[in-house]
Design a protein around this motif. Structure first.
Motif, PDB file in Angstrom:
ATOM      1  N   ASP A 223     -19.938  -4.307   1.066  1.00 48.77           N
ATOM      2  CA  ASP A 223     -19.990  -4.582   2.503  1.00 48.77           C
ATOM      3  C   ASP A 223     -20.538  -5.982   2.775  1.00 48.77           C
ATOM      4  OD1 ASP A 223     -19.172  -1.964   2.710  1.00 48.77           O
ATOM      5  OD2 ASP A 223     -21.090  -1.206   3.451  1.00 48.77           O
ATOM      6  N   VAL A 224     -21.585  -6.348   2.048  1.00 53.18           N
ATOM      7  CA  VAL A 224     -22.215  -7.659   2.227  1.00 53.18           C
ATOM      8  C   VAL A 224     -21.221  -8.768   1.867  1.00 53.18           C
ATOM      9  CG1 VAL A 224     -24.096  -9.167   1.469  1.00 53.18           C
ATOM     10  CG2 VAL A 224     -24.503  -6.705   1.747  1.00 53.18           C
ATOM     11  N   LEU A 225     -20.573  -8.634   0.721  1.00 53.87           N
ATOM     12  CA  LEU A 225     -19.643  -9.680   0.278  1.00 53.87           C
ATOM     13  C   LEU A 225     -18.403  -9.752   1.164  1.00 53.87           C
ATOM     14  CD1 LEU A 225     -19.782  -9.549  -3.611  1.00 53.87           C
ATOM     15  CD2 LEU A 225     -21.142 -10.882  -2.015  1.00 53.87           C
ATOM     16  N   ALA A 226     -17.926  -8.596   1.633  1.00 50.92           N
ATOM     17  CA  ALA A 226     -16.752  -8.600   2.513  1.00 50.92           C
ATOM     18  C   ALA A 226     -17.052  -9.360   3.798  1.00 50.92           C
ATOM     19  CB  ALA A 226     -16.314  -7.166   2.829  1.00 50.92           C
ATOM     20  N   VAL A 227     -18.222  -9.152   4.362  1.00 53.19           N
ATOM     21  CA  VAL A 227     -18.582  -9.852   5.597  1.00 53.19           C
ATOM     22  C   VAL A 227     -18.834 -11.333   5.316  1.00 53.19           C
ATOM     23  CG1 VAL A 227     -20.306  -9.995   7.440  1.00 53.19           C
ATOM     24  CG2 VAL A 227     -19.399  -7.779   6.761  1.00 53.19           C
ATOM     25  N   MET A 228     -19.432 -11.651   4.155  1.00 53.42           N
ATOM     26  CA  MET A 228     -19.581 -13.063   3.786  1.00 53.42           C
ATOM     27  C   MET A 228     -18.209 -13.726   3.688  1.00 53.42           C
ATOM     28  SD  MET A 228     -22.581 -12.971   0.879  1.00 53.42           S
ATOM     29  CE  MET A 228     -22.368 -14.689   0.395  1.00 53.42           C
ATOM     30  N   GLY A 229     -17.249 -13.010   3.085  1.00 53.07           N
ATOM     31  CA  GLY A 229     -15.896 -13.545   2.960  1.00 53.07           C
ATOM     32  C   GLY A 229     -15.240 -13.755   4.319  1.00 53.07           C
ATOM     33  N   ALA A 230     -15.425 -12.793   5.213  1.00 52.98           N
ATOM     34  CA  ALA A 230     -14.846 -12.924   6.556  1.00 52.98           C
ATOM     35  C   ALA A 230     -15.442 -14.125   7.284  1.00 52.98           C
ATOM     36  CB  ALA A 230     -15.083 -11.644   7.358  1.00 52.98           C
ATOM     37  N   TYR A 231     -16.736 -14.312   7.146  1.00 53.91           N
ATOM     38  CA  TYR A 231     -17.385 -15.476   7.760  1.00 53.91           C
ATOM     39  C   TYR A 231     -16.790 -16.769   7.182  1.00 53.91           C
ATOM     40  CZ  TYR A 231     -20.820 -18.976   9.010  1.00 53.91           C
ATOM     41  OH  TYR A 231     -21.412 -20.111   9.483  1.00 53.91           O
ATOM     42  N   GLY A 232     -16.698 -16.814   5.852  1.00 60.07           N
ATOM     43  CA  GLY A 232     -16.154 -18.007   5.201  1.00 60.07           C
ATOM     44  C   GLY A 232     -14.735 -18.316   5.633  1.00 60.07           C
ATOM     45  N   GLU A 233     -13.894 -17.268   5.718  1.00 58.36           N
ATOM     46  CA  GLU A 233     -12.512 -17.476   6.152  1.00 58.36           C
ATOM     47  C   GLU A 233     -12.453 -18.044   7.563  1.00 58.36           C
ATOM     48  OE1 GLU A 233     -10.198 -13.915   5.780  1.00 58.36           O
ATOM     49  OE2 GLU A 233     -10.423 -13.852   3.603  1.00 58.36           O
ATOM     50  N   GLN A 234     -13.298 -17.532   8.449  1.00 61.40           N
ATOM     51  CA  GLN A 234     -13.249 -17.970   9.841  1.00 61.40           C
ATOM     52  C   GLN A 234     -13.870 -19.341  10.068  1.00 61.40           C
ATOM     53  OE1 GLN A 234     -14.741 -15.175  12.727  1.00 61.40           O
ATOM     54  NE2 GLN A 234     -14.500 -16.607  14.410  1.00 61.40           N
ATOM     55  N   TRP A 235     -14.973 -19.636   9.383  1.00 61.63           N
ATOM     56  CA  TRP A 235     -15.753 -20.811   9.734  1.00 61.63           C
ATOM     57  C   TRP A 235     -15.790 -21.920   8.703  1.00 61.63           C
ATOM     58  CZ3 TRP A 235     -16.831 -21.040  14.649  1.00 61.63           C
ATOM     59  CH2 TRP A 235     -16.958 -19.865  15.372  1.00 61.63           C
ATOM     60  N   LEU A 236     -15.365 -21.685   7.467  1.00 66.09           N
ATOM     61  CA  LEU A 236     -15.556 -22.682   6.427  1.00 66.09           C
ATOM     62  C   LEU A 236     -14.265 -23.257   5.857  1.00 66.09           C
ATOM     63  CD1 LEU A 236     -18.510 -20.951   4.527  1.00 66.09           C
ATOM     64  CD2 LEU A 236     -18.611 -22.647   6.376  1.00 66.09           C
ATOM     65  N   PHE A 237     -13.131 -22.886   6.428  1.00 61.69           N
ATOM     66  CA  PHE A 237     -11.840 -23.402   5.967  1.00 61.69           C
ATOM     67  C   PHE A 237     -11.078 -24.012   7.142  1.00 61.69           C
ATOM     68  CE2 PHE A 237     -12.761 -20.456   2.591  1.00 61.69           C
ATOM     69  CZ  PHE A 237     -12.157 -20.996   1.467  1.00 61.69           C
ATOM     70  N   ASP A 238     -10.494 -25.181   6.923  1.00 64.88           N
ATOM     71  CA  ASP A 238      -9.611 -25.763   7.930  1.00 64.88           C
ATOM     72  C   ASP A 238      -8.209 -25.168   7.821  1.00 64.88           C
ATOM     73  OD1 ASP A 238     -11.627 -27.414   8.915  1.00 64.88           O
ATOM     74  OD2 ASP A 238     -11.152 -29.001   7.476  1.00 64.88           O
ATOM     75  N   GLU A 239      -7.864 -24.743   6.622  1.00 66.05           N
ATOM     76  CA  GLU A 239      -6.572 -24.110   6.364  1.00 66.05           C
ATOM     77  C   GLU A 239      -6.858 -22.712   5.810  1.00 66.05           C
ATOM     78  OE1 GLU A 239      -4.396 -26.551   3.661  1.00 66.05           O
ATOM     79  OE2 GLU A 239      -4.648 -28.339   4.873  1.00 66.05           O
ATOM     80  N   PRO A 240      -5.865 -21.851   5.788  1.00 66.19           N
ATOM     81  CA  PRO A 240      -6.110 -20.521   5.217  1.00 66.19           C
ATOM     82  C   PRO A 240      -6.623 -20.636   3.779  1.00 66.19           C
ATOM     83  CG  PRO A 240      -3.997 -20.570   6.325  1.00 66.19           C
ATOM     84  CD  PRO A 240      -4.506 -21.991   6.295  1.00 66.19           C
ATOM     85  N   PRO A 241      -7.599 -19.791   3.408  1.00 68.78           N
ATOM     86  CA  PRO A 241      -8.117 -19.848   2.029  1.00 68.78           C
ATOM     87  C   PRO A 241      -7.058 -19.418   1.025  1.00 68.78           C
ATOM     88  CG  PRO A 241      -9.051 -17.983   3.212  1.00 68.78           C
ATOM     89  CD  PRO A 241      -8.248 -18.771   4.203  1.00 68.78           C
ATOM     90  N   GLU A 242      -7.301 -19.751  -0.234  1.00 67.21           N
ATOM     91  CA  GLU A 242      -6.354 -19.447  -1.302  1.00 67.21           C
ATOM     92  C   GLU A 242      -6.166 -17.944  -1.506  1.00 67.21           C
ATOM     93  OE1 GLU A 242      -5.920 -20.462  -6.080  1.00 67.21           O
ATOM     94  OE2 GLU A 242      -7.402 -21.520  -4.871  1.00 67.21           O
ATOM     95  N   PHE A 243      -7.224 -17.168  -1.273  1.00 67.76           N
ATOM     96  CA  PHE A 243      -7.172 -15.719  -1.451  1.00 67.76           C
ATOM     97  C   PHE A 243      -7.571 -15.041  -0.162  1.00 67.76           C
ATOM     98  CE2 PHE A 243      -8.209 -17.501  -5.596  1.00 67.76           C
ATOM     99  CZ  PHE A 243      -7.199 -16.945  -6.375  1.00 67.76           C
ATOM    100  N   GLU A 244      -7.088 -13.810   0.024  1.00 65.94           N
ATOM    101  CA  GLU A 244      -7.493 -13.016   1.173  1.00 65.94           C
ATOM    102  C   GLU A 244      -7.668 -11.572   0.731  1.00 65.94           C
ATOM    103  OE1 GLU A 244      -4.333 -13.485   4.008  1.00 65.94           O
ATOM    104  OE2 GLU A 244      -3.072 -12.007   3.039  1.00 65.94           O
ATOM    105  N   PHE A 245      -8.458 -10.816   1.471  1.00 63.56           N
ATOM    106  CA  PHE A 245      -8.635  -9.400   1.182  1.00 63.56           C
ATOM    107  C   PHE A 245      -7.562  -8.610   1.912  1.00 63.56           C
ATOM    108  CE2 PHE A 245     -13.023 -10.965   0.558  1.00 63.56           C
ATOM    109  CZ  PHE A 245     -13.187 -10.549  -0.754  1.00 63.56           C
ATOM    110  N   TYR A 246      -7.112  -7.533   1.260  1.00 61.09           N
ATOM    111  CA  TYR A 246      -6.093  -6.684   1.868  1.00 61.09           C
ATOM    112  C   TYR A 246      -6.342  -5.234   1.485  1.00 61.09           C
ATOM    113  CZ  TYR A 246      -3.921  -6.486  -2.734  1.00 61.09           C
ATOM    114  OH  TYR A 246      -3.690  -6.275  -4.065  1.00 61.09           O
ATOM    115  N   ASP A 247      -5.784  -4.337   2.257  1.00 59.27           N
ATOM    116  CA  ASP A 247      -5.901  -2.908   2.014  1.00 59.27           C
ATOM    117  C   ASP A 247      -4.913  -2.524   0.913  1.00 59.27           C
ATOM    118  OD1 ASP A 247      -4.916  -0.020   2.483  1.00 59.27           O
ATOM    119  OD2 ASP A 247      -6.782  -0.118   3.650  1.00 59.27           O
ATOM    120  N   LYS A 248      -5.393  -1.892  -0.162  1.00 60.88           N
ATOM    121  CA  LYS A 248      -4.519  -1.535  -1.290  1.00 60.88           C
ATOM    122  C   LYS A 248      -3.490  -0.481  -0.903  1.00 60.88           C
ATOM    123  CE  LYS A 248      -7.222  -0.378  -4.698  1.00 60.88           C
ATOM    124  NZ  LYS A 248      -8.005  -0.185  -5.926  1.00 60.88           N
TER     125      LYS A 248
END
Length: 154
Positions: free
Chosen positions: A92-117
């Motif tokens: 849960d902690v890492l998923a939210v860290m990732g969501a924050y990073g995707e929204q605020w730390l990239f000018d372009e979409p990140p190389e990887f994204e999380f998805y529902d299997k």
């Protein structure tokens, strides 16, 4: 070298979690373990981390009860690291860290994204209140002494 300040005995849960994950390698090691990499060499190669650094991070995770070391080969001795329930809860902690990073730390979409299997759909983690099911928001959430602390005061 500057000595690192420890927060592992601090009364704040955020401080204790920061003490555990505050080293820049630790969240990445945990990420690799959560993604199913269990063997030292797999993690070391994936992260390109110094072997002694990885060894110390895994030892800390083991001492904290986040991973369990399991021997899979006797000669030469080889172990793999399996996440415990306490370790899997860090997802849960890492998923939210990732969501924050995707929204605020990239000018372009990140190389990887999380998805529902199951569905293949992209995920967008948020933090919700377990009791109400409502998203937590900094404007509506505050801290106060816990019920146990209040009860123990004269």
């Amino acid at each position: 070298m500057v000595k690192r300040t420890r927060f592992d005995d601090h009364s704040c849960a955020i401080a204790r979690t920061a003490d555990l994950l505050g080293d820049w390698w630790m969240p990445l090691v945990v990420r690799e373990l959560l993604m199913g990499r269990k063997r030292f060499n797999e993690i070391q190669e994936r992260l390109d981390i110094n072997r002694s650094l990885l060894s110390s991070r895994l030892a800390r995770l083991e001492s904290e009860g986040i991973v369990e070391r399991i021997r899979y080969q006797e000669h030469p001795p080889r172990d793999e690291f399996v996440m415990t329930d306490k370790g899997r809860a860090l997802w849960d902690v890492l998923a939210v860290m990732g969501a924050y990073g995707e929204q605020w730390l990239f000018d372009e979409p990140p190389e990887f994204e999380f998805y529902d299997k199951r569905s293949g759909d992209r995920t967008e983690p948020i933090v919700i209140d377990r009791v109400t099911g409502q998203p937590l928001d900094v404007t509506t959430t505050r801290r106060r002494p816990s019920v146990d602390d209040v009860a123990s005061q004269p």
